[in-house]
Write an enzyme that holds these catalytic residues in place. Structure first.
Site, mmCIF file in Angstrom:
data_model
loop_
_atom_site.group_PDB
_atom_site.id
_atom_site.type_symbol
_atom_site.label_atom_id
_atom_site.label_comp_id
_atom_site.label_asym_id
_atom_site.label_seq_id
_atom_site.Cartn_x
_atom_site.Cartn_y
_atom_site.Cartn_z
ATOM 1 C CG HIS A 267 -2.091 -0.904 1.112
ATOM 2 N ND1 HIS A 267 -2.014 -2.243 1.385
ATOM 3 C CD2 HIS A 267 -3.373 -0.677 0.729
ATOM 4 C CE1 HIS A 267 -3.195 -2.808 1.190
ATOM 5 N NE2 HIS A 267 -4.034 -1.888 0.785
ATOM 6 C CE LYS B 197 -4.044 -0.419 4.586
ATOM 7 N NZ LYS B 197 -5.405 0.135 4.707
HETATM 8 N N1 LIG Z 1 -12.759 -0.522 2.236
HETATM 9 C C1 LIG Z 1 -12.041 -0.115 1.173
HETATM 10 O O1 LIG Z 1 -12.273 -0.542 0.027
HETATM 11 C C2 LIG Z 1 -10.924 0.885 1.393
HETATM 12 C C3 LIG Z 1 -10.173 1.363 0.320
HETATM 13 C C4 LIG Z 1 -9.189 2.325 0.565
HETATM 14 C C5 LIG Z 1 -8.971 2.782 1.869
HETATM 15 N N2 LIG Z 1 -9.712 2.262 2.896
HETATM 16 C C6 LIG Z 1 -9.588 2.737 4.289
HETATM 17 O O2 LIG Z 1 -10.274 3.986 4.373
HETATM 18 C C7 LIG Z 1 -9.707 4.747 5.462
HETATM 19 C C8 LIG Z 1 -9.389 6.160 4.965
HETATM 20 O O3 LIG Z 1 -8.337 6.091 4.018
HETATM 21 P P1 LIG Z 1 -7.798 7.421 3.301
HETATM 22 O O4 LIG Z 1 -6.627 6.983 2.494
HETATM 23 O O5 LIG Z 1 -8.910 8.150 2.646
HETATM 24 O O6 LIG Z 1 -7.289 8.252 4.600
HETATM 25 P P2 LIG Z 1 -7.049 9.807 4.728
HETATM 26 O O7 LIG Z 1 -6.092 9.992 5.862
HETATM 27 O O8 LIG Z 1 -6.704 10.408 3.392
HETATM 28 O O9 LIG Z 1 -8.496 10.387 5.143
HETATM 29 C C9 LIG Z 1 -9.080 10.256 6.416
HETATM 30 C C10 LIG Z 1 -9.874 11.534 6.692
HETATM 31 O O10 LIG Z 1 -10.671 11.324 7.879
HETATM 32 C C11 LIG Z 1 -10.732 12.579 8.525
HETATM 33 N N3 LIG Z 1 -11.212 12.397 9.910
HETATM 34 C C12 LIG Z 1 -10.495 12.117 11.028
HETATM 35 N N4 LIG Z 1 -11.316 12.040 12.104
HETATM 36 C C13 LIG Z 1 -12.575 12.280 11.657
HETATM 37 C C14 LIG Z 1 -13.860 12.348 12.281
HETATM 38 N N5 LIG Z 1 -14.009 12.144 13.623
HETATM 39 N N6 LIG Z 1 -14.948 12.628 11.519
HETATM 40 C C15 LIG Z 1 -14.818 12.842 10.196
HETATM 41 N N7 LIG Z 1 -13.622 12.785 9.540
HETATM 42 C C16 LIG Z 1 -12.512 12.494 10.262
HETATM 43 C C17 LIG Z 1 -9.301 13.138 8.407
HETATM 44 O O11 LIG Z 1 -9.252 14.537 8.640
HETATM 45 C C18 LIG Z 1 -9.003 12.761 6.952
HETATM 46 O O12 LIG Z 1 -9.352 13.816 6.058
HETATM 47 C C19 LIG Z 1 -8.498 3.941 5.951
HETATM 48 O O13 LIG Z 1 -8.879 3.189 7.088
HETATM 49 C C20 LIG Z 1 -8.188 3.014 4.778
HETATM 50 O O14 LIG Z 1 -7.545 1.825 5.157
HETATM 51 C C21 LIG Z 1 -10.669 1.331 2.678
#
Ligand SMILES: NC(=O)c1ccc[n+]([C@@H]2O[C@H](COP(=O)([O-])OP(=O)(O)OC[C@H]3O[C@@H](n4cnc5c(N)ncnc54)[C@H](O)[C@@H]3O)[C@@H](O)[C@H]2O)c1
Length: 233
Positions: free
Chosen positions: A138, A142
């Site tokens: 990844h 991450k």
């Molecule tokens: N299920 C899937 O298919 C899939 C695919 C990709 C990523 N993910 C997961 O999704 C999650 C996010 O990944 P990302 O790369 O977008 O991360 P990222 O760090 O780019 O985004 C996370 C966002 O959440 C915000 N945040 C933090 N606390 C919050 C709250 N209490 N309320 C609202 N927003 C809040 C942060 O400010 C940030 O903008 C990770 O856990 C990742 O592993 C899942």
């Protein structure tokens, strides 16, 4: 959704996104805005100065792509407010979502159809090969390790074939990567490699939109895994 619908009119699902300023959240917001049967009603993210309570009022469904530490609390708040919740956030035990009432929860460690197929093929192969290991790769920002997809793949394989024992997972974090996984199985004189690559976050969007459309009519809650939506309709 408000009021009875005229014939031919499509019900519009009001969707709020938690983590809306993040990598996944921004892509989800754009996908929801592009879906004819959905309306983006709120973007919650500390980076935008908006809290969850602000966006729950106008939403039928909350989509959460935040942090492992906040996803459970967000789901608790949303379901208590009667808002169905679709969770993509990884890195926490989905068992923590049990006993949340008031609305449905759907969670998937991976919303890409190719990744779901990879997990199914790996589970099938596990029954026939002696040993297996997983390499998940990844992007370097991450936060969780191993990935939710790798953890789920390993547990599905271990359930399918207890003689495999624990399936080891190796994690690689490098700039340039998005989300990739190789399942390598070995037996006498042969190996089998099953590989999936998400090279763009668009790969997750059809699965996320499907979950938004289906979360309100789940037969039980929480439901874990996109495969449960693909096989039931
Ligand atoms: N299920 C899937 O298919 C899939 C695919 C990709 C990523 N993910 C997961 O999704 C999650 C996010 O990944 P990302 O790369 O977008 O991360 P990222 O760090 O780019 O985004 C996370 C966002 O959440 C915000 N945040 C933090 N606390 C919050 C709250 N209490 N309320 C609202 N927003 C809040 C942060 O400010 C940030 O903008 C990770 O856990 C990742 O592993 C899942």
């Amino acid at each position: 959704m408000t009021g009875p619908l005229d014939e031919g009119q499509v019900a519009v699902i009001r969707v709020a996104v938690a983590g809306a300023a993040g990598r996944m959240g921004q892509t989800v917001c754009a996908a929801v805005e592009g879906a004819q049967d959905m309306e983006l009603t709120g973007r919650a993210d500390p980076a935008l100065g908006t809290v969850l309570a602000d966006v729950l009022i106008d939403a039928d469904v909350l989509v959460d792509f935040t942090l492992p530490t906040t996803a459970v609390q967000n789901a608790r708040e949303a379901t208590a407010a009667g808002v169905h919740t679709v969770i993509g956030t990884t890195g926490f035990d989905p068992a923590r979502l049990k006993h949340m009432t008031g609305a449905n929860i759907f969670i998937a460690p991976n919303f890409a159809i190719g990744a779901v197929l990879m997990m199914q093929f790996a589970q099938q192969a596990a029954r026939h090969m002696a040993r297996a290991e997983i390499i998940e790769l990844h992007h370097d920002r991450k936060v969780d390790k191993p990935s939710g997809t790798a953890a789920r793949t390993a547990s599905l394989m271990e359930e399918a074939s207890p003689r495999l024992g624990e399936v080891p997972v190796h994690s690689v974090r490098l700039p340039g990567l998005v989300a990739h996984q190789e399942v390598i199985l070995g037996d006498v004189g042969q190996t089998l490699t099953i590989r999936h690559d998400s090279i763009d976050r668009e790969s997750f969007m059809p699965g996320v939109l499907l979950a938004i459309r289906r979360v309100g009519t789940l037969p039980e809650s929480p439901v874990v895994g996109l495969e449960n939506l693909l096989t039931s309709g």
